[in-house]
Design a protein around this motif. Structure first.
Motif, short mmCIF file in Angstrom:
data_model
loop_
_atom_site.label_atom_id
_atom_site.label_comp_id
_atom_site.label_asym_id
_atom_site.label_seq_id
_atom_site.Cartn_x
_atom_site.Cartn_y
_atom_site.Cartn_z
N ASP A 1 0.86 -1.18 0.00
CA ASP A 1 0.00 0.00 0.00
C ASP A 1 0.90 1.23 0.00
O ASP A 1 1.11 1.87 1.03
N GLY A 2 1.45 1.56 -1.18
CA GLY A 2 2.46 2.60 -1.24
C GLY A 2 2.08 3.82 -2.03
O GLY A 2 2.88 4.75 -2.14
N THR A 3 0.88 3.86 -2.58
CA THR A 3 0.45 5.00 -3.39
C THR A 3 -0.61 5.80 -2.64
O THR A 3 -1.11 5.39 -1.59
N SER A 4 -0.98 6.94 -3.20
CA SER A 4 -1.97 7.79 -2.54
C SER A 4 -3.39 7.30 -2.76
O SER A 4 -4.27 7.58 -1.96
N ARG A 5 -3.64 6.61 -3.86
CA ARG A 5 -4.98 6.16 -4.26
C ARG A 5 -5.95 7.33 -4.48
O ARG A 5 -7.17 7.15 -4.48
N LEU A 6 -5.43 8.51 -4.66
CA LEU A 6 -6.29 9.69 -4.78
C LEU A 6 -6.90 9.86 -6.16
O LEU A 6 -7.77 10.72 -6.35
N SER A 7 -6.47 9.05 -7.13
CA SER A 7 -7.05 9.20 -8.47
C SER A 7 -8.56 9.02 -8.44
O SER A 7 -9.29 9.69 -9.18
N GLU A 8 -9.04 8.13 -7.58
CA GLU A 8 -10.49 7.92 -7.44
C GLU A 8 -11.19 9.22 -7.05
O GLU A 8 -12.23 9.58 -7.61
N ASN A 9 -10.64 9.93 -6.09
CA ASN A 9 -11.28 11.13 -5.57
C ASN A 9 -11.07 12.34 -6.47
O ASN A 9 -11.97 13.18 -6.62
N LEU A 10 -9.89 12.43 -7.09
CA LEU A 10 -9.64 13.52 -8.04
C LEU A 10 -10.55 13.41 -9.25
O LEU A 10 -10.98 14.42 -9.80
N THR A 11 -10.88 12.19 -9.65
CA THR A 11 -11.74 11.99 -10.81
C THR A 11 -13.09 12.70 -10.65
O THR A 11 -13.58 13.33 -11.58
N TYR A 12 -13.67 12.62 -9.47
CA TYR A 12 -14.99 13.21 -9.23
C TYR A 12 -14.90 14.57 -8.56
O TYR A 12 -15.94 15.16 -8.22
N GLY A 13 -13.69 15.06 -8.38
CA GLY A 13 -13.54 16.36 -7.75
C GLY A 13 -13.90 16.36 -6.28
O GLY A 13 -14.27 17.39 -5.73
N GLU A 14 -13.77 15.22 -5.62
CA GLU A 14 -14.03 15.17 -4.18
C GLU A 14 -12.89 15.80 -3.39
O GLU A 14 -13.06 16.11 -2.20
N ILE A 15 -11.78 15.97 -4.05
CA ILE A 15 -10.66 16.73 -3.49
C ILE A 15 -10.07 17.52 -4.64
O ILE A 15 -10.10 17.08 -5.79
N SER A 16 -9.55 18.70 -4.35
CA SER A 16 -9.01 19.52 -5.43
C SER A 16 -7.53 19.22 -5.62
O SER A 16 -6.82 18.88 -4.67
N PRO A 17 -7.03 19.36 -6.85
CA PRO A 17 -5.59 19.16 -7.06
C PRO A 17 -4.74 20.18 -6.30
O PRO A 17 -3.61 19.88 -5.93
N ARG A 18 -5.31 21.36 -6.03
CA ARG A 18 -4.54 22.35 -5.26
C ARG A 18 -4.28 21.87 -3.84
O ARG A 18 -3.19 22.07 -3.29
#
Length: 472
Positions: A233-250
């Motif tokens: 488990d070494g990655t952020s796995r944030l691609s799921e949340n960035l896809t729907y804009g549940e978190i901002s890239p900023r």
């Protein structure tokens, strides 16, 4: 008009914090009517992305309810829905966050022109990227076609601080009618696999923030090495949340920089990955053909297999090619809706090179199975692997899936997690695959593990011969 409601059209920006359009609406002091529209673009989503989008919409609705607001749901053509809402509510303006893929841009251009001709104020805002595509240029004024120079160009660019969540969202005197999310049946295409897939989803703004916090606190310092190990488990796995804009890239960008300043040197690799995502939008904006056609047009003449019914392609989709790394990754995707990035490179290389099958077939299968599906990133990733896209290193990226497994999964922990047939006592995750797949596939954990559809060395030679014959 100065007191009329403003329609806040949510799309892939399903959050309240660091939301430029929503902040502007709230700062106007006017009533806000949040809306999500199930239009033709949403209807065209694959099974897993549409199911996951429905979960995100439901979470946004709960967040708005907690603020004394609500999310209005409507189905139909975006322009028709907005015009009807304007007529129902007397709204004088529509705000939204910009998107950059060709299909969304074409729709938004038409909607903006039509509403402006109706006398409605329309404002769009940044929100899905760090750097809007037209703001990043080469020294000669063109767009970047290679990633590394783009990274060097934007690495030290100023990125404004994230905006806070609005303290108040002014409600209208009366609310327009709304559809029921349940009636949309956004998970219908998942059939019996919906509950299993849902157990692997991390949904919503609060969950995304927690996911980012845990990554920065515990894993970013080992990111460069561990991101290549699919069993870790070494990655952020944030691609799921960035896809729907549940978190901002900023928010992600500033968290990465804080970690870098705290002497977590691997955070720079994480920042590069955020810019790799930007690169996909940059290319989709400047060369929209990348989403649907070969980015390098000379690849139009390459003799890809385009028959999805070919036995090897079916085996690839079902995770039974007889190549353990490929099959484990394909089953991971089918169960969880995600796939480790190393796995994505391996399965894409195997399909496009060992099986000489068109990247569009793989891209479309991913578009049906991934909960982090994104039209720009998915297309660029597939073309990068196939050789027809940017940053392609054709001969180097004919990955050997056998030696790659030896290198990145030495003890076969990843394989054991997702493959049942080679083991006497299969893991629960490996067995869960059989609860997801269509019964018509006729697969059982008691089946013998298949021989390779195309052996690693044979497939590599065939691919290299094809490139040499075609003069690549």
């Amino acid at each position: 008009m100065e007191k009329s409601p403003i329609i806040m059209w949510f799309r892939r920006d399903l959050r309240l914090g660091d939301h430029q359009a929503l902040t502007a609406v709230c700062e106007s002091g006017r009533p806000v009517i949040p809306v999500f529209i199930h239009d033709d673009i949403v209807a065209g989503h694959g099974a897993a992305p549409k199911f996951r989008l429905g979960l995100s919409v439901a979470d946004l609705a709960r967040s708005l309810d907690a603020k004394g607001s609500r999310l209005i749901l409507r189905k139909g053509s975006a322009l028709d829905v907005l015009r009807k809402l304007i007529a129902d509510t007397g709204a004088g303006a529509v705000y939204w966050s910009r998107l950059y893929d060709p299909d969304n841009r074409a729709r938004d251009t038409d909607v903006k022109a039509a509403l402006k001709s109706d006398g409605i104020v329309v404002q769009s805002f940044a929100g899905h990227v760090l750097f809007e595509p037209w703001t990043v240029e080469t020294k000669t004024g063109g767009f970047y076609k290679v990633f590394t120079p783009m990274w060097k160009s934007v690495r030290d660019n100023h990125v404004p601080a994230a905006l806070p969540t609005p303290g108040q969202i002014t409600a209208p005197d009366s609310w327009p009618a709304s559809d029921s999310l349940d009636d949309w049946r956004m998970g219908a295409a998942m059939r019996r696999g919906a509950d299993i897939l849902a157990s692997h989803c991390t949904v919503g703004e609060a969950a995304a923030a927690s996911r980012l916090g845990a990554f920065i606190a515990h894993r970013v310092q080992s990111y460069q090495k561990n991101r290549d190990l699919p069993a870790v488990d070494g990655t952020s796995r944030l691609s799921e949340n960035l896809t729907y804009g549940e978190i901002s890239p900023r928010v992600c960008w500033h968290a990465g920089w804080r970690a870098l300043h705290d002497d977590k040197a691997d955070a720079e690799v994480f920042l590069k990955e955020l810019v790799w995502r930007e690169f996909a939008y940059h290319l989709a904006f400047h060369t929209p053909r990348i989403v649907h056609d070969n980015w390098k047009e000379d690849w139009d003449a390459f003799p890809w297999n385009t028959d999805e019914r070919l036995a090897g392609v079916t085996s690839w989709k079902q995770g039974r090619t007889g190549i353990q790394f490929v099959d484990a990754a394909m089953r991971e995707m089918y169960v969880t809706g995600t796939m480790h990035n190393r796995g994505r490179m391996i399965v894409a290389s195997y399909l496009t090179k060992h099986l000489l099958t068109h990247w569009k077939i793989g891209m479309n299968w991913f578009a049906d199975c991934l909960i982090d599906w994104d039209p720009c990133s998915n297309a660029m990733g597939w073309q990068w692997s196939a050789g027809s896209g940017p940053d392609a290193t054709l001969y180097f990226r004919v990955f050997n899936p056998v030696t790659q497994l030896d290198k990145f999964d030495k003890d076969r922990a990843y394989v054991q997690r997702w493959l049942a047939e080679p083991f006497s006592k299969p893991s629960a995750t490996a067995l869960s695959y059989y609860d997801m797949i269509p019964r018509s596939w006729g697969m059982s954990p008691n089946d013998p593990y298949p021989d390779p559809v195309v052996a690693a060395d044979v497939g590599r030679k065939r691919a290299l011969d094809a490139y040499e014959t075609r003069g690549f």
